[in-house]
Design a protein around this motif. Structure first.
Motif, PDB file in Angstrom:
ATOM      1  N   ALA A  19       0.846  -1.190   0.000  1.00  0.00           N
ATOM      2  CA  ALA A  19       0.000   0.000   0.000  1.00  0.00           C
ATOM      3  C   ALA A  19       0.884   1.244   0.000  1.00  0.00           C
ATOM      4  CB  ALA A  19      -0.915   0.003   1.218  1.00  0.00           C
ATOM      5  N   ALA A  20       0.494   2.229  -0.764  1.00  0.00           N
ATOM      6  CA  ALA A  20       1.254   3.483  -0.854  1.00  0.00           C
ATOM      7  C   ALA A  20       0.454   4.601  -0.215  1.00  0.00           C
ATOM      8  CB  ALA A  20       1.547   3.814  -2.312  1.00  0.00           C
ATOM      9  N   ARG A  21       1.152   5.515   0.433  1.00  0.00           N
ATOM     10  CA  ARG A  21       0.480   6.658   1.067  1.00  0.00           C
ATOM     11  C   ARG A  21       0.302   7.820   0.099  1.00  0.00           C
ATOM     12  NH1 ARG A  21       4.152   4.827   5.059  1.00  0.00           N
ATOM     13  NH2 ARG A  21       5.628   6.371   4.305  1.00  0.00           N
ATOM     14  N   ALA A  26       3.909   5.432  -4.567  1.00  0.00           N
ATOM     15  CA  ALA A  26       3.555   4.323  -5.461  1.00  0.00           C
ATOM     16  C   ALA A  26       4.497   4.287  -6.663  1.00  0.00           C
ATOM     17  CB  ALA A  26       2.107   4.448  -5.918  1.00  0.00           C
ATOM     18  N   ALA A  27       4.779   5.452  -7.248  1.00  0.00           N
ATOM     19  CA  ALA A  27       5.694   5.510  -8.392  1.00  0.00           C
ATOM     20  C   ALA A  27       7.076   4.998  -8.006  1.00  0.00           C
ATOM     21  CB  ALA A  27       5.781   6.940  -8.918  1.00  0.00           C
ATOM     22  N   GLU A  28       7.549   5.389  -6.837  1.00  0.00           N
ATOM     23  CA  GLU A  28       8.863   4.934  -6.384  1.00  0.00           C
ATOM     24  C   GLU A  28       8.872   3.415  -6.228  1.00  0.00           C
ATOM     25  OE1 GLU A  28      11.781   5.510  -2.552  1.00  0.00           O
ATOM     26  OE2 GLU A  28      10.503   7.186  -3.143  1.00  0.00           O
ATOM     27  N   MET A  29       7.830   2.862  -5.634  1.00  0.00           N
ATOM     28  CA  MET A  29       7.735   1.403  -5.468  1.00  0.00           C
ATOM     29  C   MET A  29       7.737   0.673  -6.807  1.00  0.00           C
ATOM     30  SD  MET A  29       4.774   0.917  -2.649  1.00  0.00           S
ATOM     31  CE  MET A  29       4.816   1.714  -1.061  1.00  0.00           C
ATOM     32  N   LEU A  30       7.104   1.288  -7.803  1.00  0.00           N
ATOM     33  CA  LEU A  30       6.987   0.670  -9.123  1.00  0.00           C
ATOM     34  C   LEU A  30       8.185   0.957 -10.022  1.00  0.00           C
ATOM     35  CD1 LEU A  30       3.203   1.443  -9.716  1.00  0.00           C
ATOM     36  CD2 LEU A  30       4.213  -0.813  -9.237  1.00  0.00           C
ATOM     37  N   GLY A  31       9.065   1.865  -9.580  1.00  0.00           N
ATOM     38  CA  GLY A  31      10.243   2.205 -10.367  1.00  0.00           C
ATOM     39  C   GLY A  31       9.933   3.032 -11.599  1.00  0.00           C
ATOM     40  N   ILE A  32       8.903   3.881 -11.504  1.00  0.00           N
ATOM     41  CA  ILE A  32       8.513   4.728 -12.630  1.00  0.00           C
ATOM     42  C   ILE A  32       8.371   6.160 -12.147  1.00  0.00           C
ATOM     43  CG2 ILE A  32       7.371   2.860 -13.888  1.00  0.00           C
ATOM     44  CD1 ILE A  32       4.685   3.866 -12.835  1.00  0.00           C
ATOM     45  N   SER A  33       8.219   7.086 -13.070  1.00  0.00           N
ATOM     46  CA  SER A  33       8.000   8.477 -12.682  1.00  0.00           C
ATOM     47  C   SER A  33       6.516   8.661 -12.327  1.00  0.00           C
ATOM     48  CB  SER A  33       8.395   9.425 -13.814  1.00  0.00           C
ATOM     49  OG  SER A  33       7.440   9.374 -14.840  1.00  0.00           O
ATOM     50  N   PRO A  34       6.205   9.627 -11.456  1.00  0.00           N
ATOM     51  CA  PRO A  34       4.799   9.862 -11.104  1.00  0.00           C
ATOM     52  C   PRO A  34       3.911  10.123 -12.322  1.00  0.00           C
ATOM     53  CG  PRO A  34       6.209  10.979  -9.540  1.00  0.00           C
ATOM     54  CD  PRO A  34       7.111  10.448 -10.644  1.00  0.00           C
ATOM     55  N   GLY A 124      -3.328  -2.367  -3.616  1.00  0.00           N
ATOM     56  CA  GLY A 124      -2.068  -3.083  -3.743  1.00  0.00           C
ATOM     57  C   GLY A 124      -1.817  -3.684  -5.110  1.00  0.00           C
ATOM     58  N   LEU A 125      -2.658  -3.364  -6.081  1.00  0.00           N
ATOM     59  CA  LEU A 125      -2.462  -3.846  -7.448  1.00  0.00           C
ATOM     60  C   LEU A 125      -2.292  -2.669  -8.393  1.00  0.00           C
ATOM     61  CD1 LEU A 125      -5.146  -6.676  -7.881  1.00  0.00           C
ATOM     62  CD2 LEU A 125      -2.725  -6.930  -7.310  1.00  0.00           C
TER      63      LEU A 125
END
Length: 149
Positions: A19-21, A26-34, A124-125
């Motif tokens: 879960a992202a706050r 979320a972008a950081e967790m996914l390794g992408i830019s916002p 979470g998906l």
């Protein structure tokens, strides 16, 4: 969600993440830019129908631009209960893929030309998909409908 993507011929990758706050987290967790995360916002029209607005991260709906693209004078964001009733999804998980109703899709032009991540239908998906293929499969109206946050 995946069944609808498959029916549309979309090649999607659904990934699980904590879960992202925030969108940035979320972008950081996914390794992408916002900006590569696309928020799927459900918007109510004055006639009681809805539509989806696809908005890249770091941007927000520009109501005047969206009203012009839709061709109406009145749009609003429904509350969380109304959004769930309209889509079958809780806020933070909304996606046009697998929505209980195939509402029209209006997408910001910045969704084009690259791979994007959008809600996966559950917390979470995240769903990765080619932006151009997504817009084509959903028969989206593409326009400049956003401004900077």
């Amino acid at each position: 969600m995946r069944a609808h993507a498959d029916a549309l011929g979309l090649d999607v990758d659904v990934v699980t993440r904590p879960a992202a706050r925030s969108l940035a987290e979320a972008a950081e967790m996914l390794g992408i830019s916002p900006g590569d995360i696309v928020k799927s916002l459900v918007v109510r029209r004055s006639d009681g129908d809805y539509l989806f607005a696809l908005v890249p991260g770091g941007r927000k709906i520009d109501w005047a631009k969206l009203r012009a693209a839709v061709g109406t004078n009145r749009l609003s964001l429904p509350d969380a209960e109304q959004a769930k009733a309209a889509t079958g999804y809780e806020r933070g998980t909304i996606t046009p893929l697998g929505s209980t109703t195939a509402w029209p899709v209006f997408a910001d032009e910045r969704v084009q030309g690259h791979r994007v991540a959008l809600g996966g239908g559950a917390h979470g998906l995240s769903t990765f998909v080619d932006g151009d293929a997504l817009l084509s499969a959903l028969d989206a109206t593409v326009a400049d409908i956003t401004g900077e946050e």
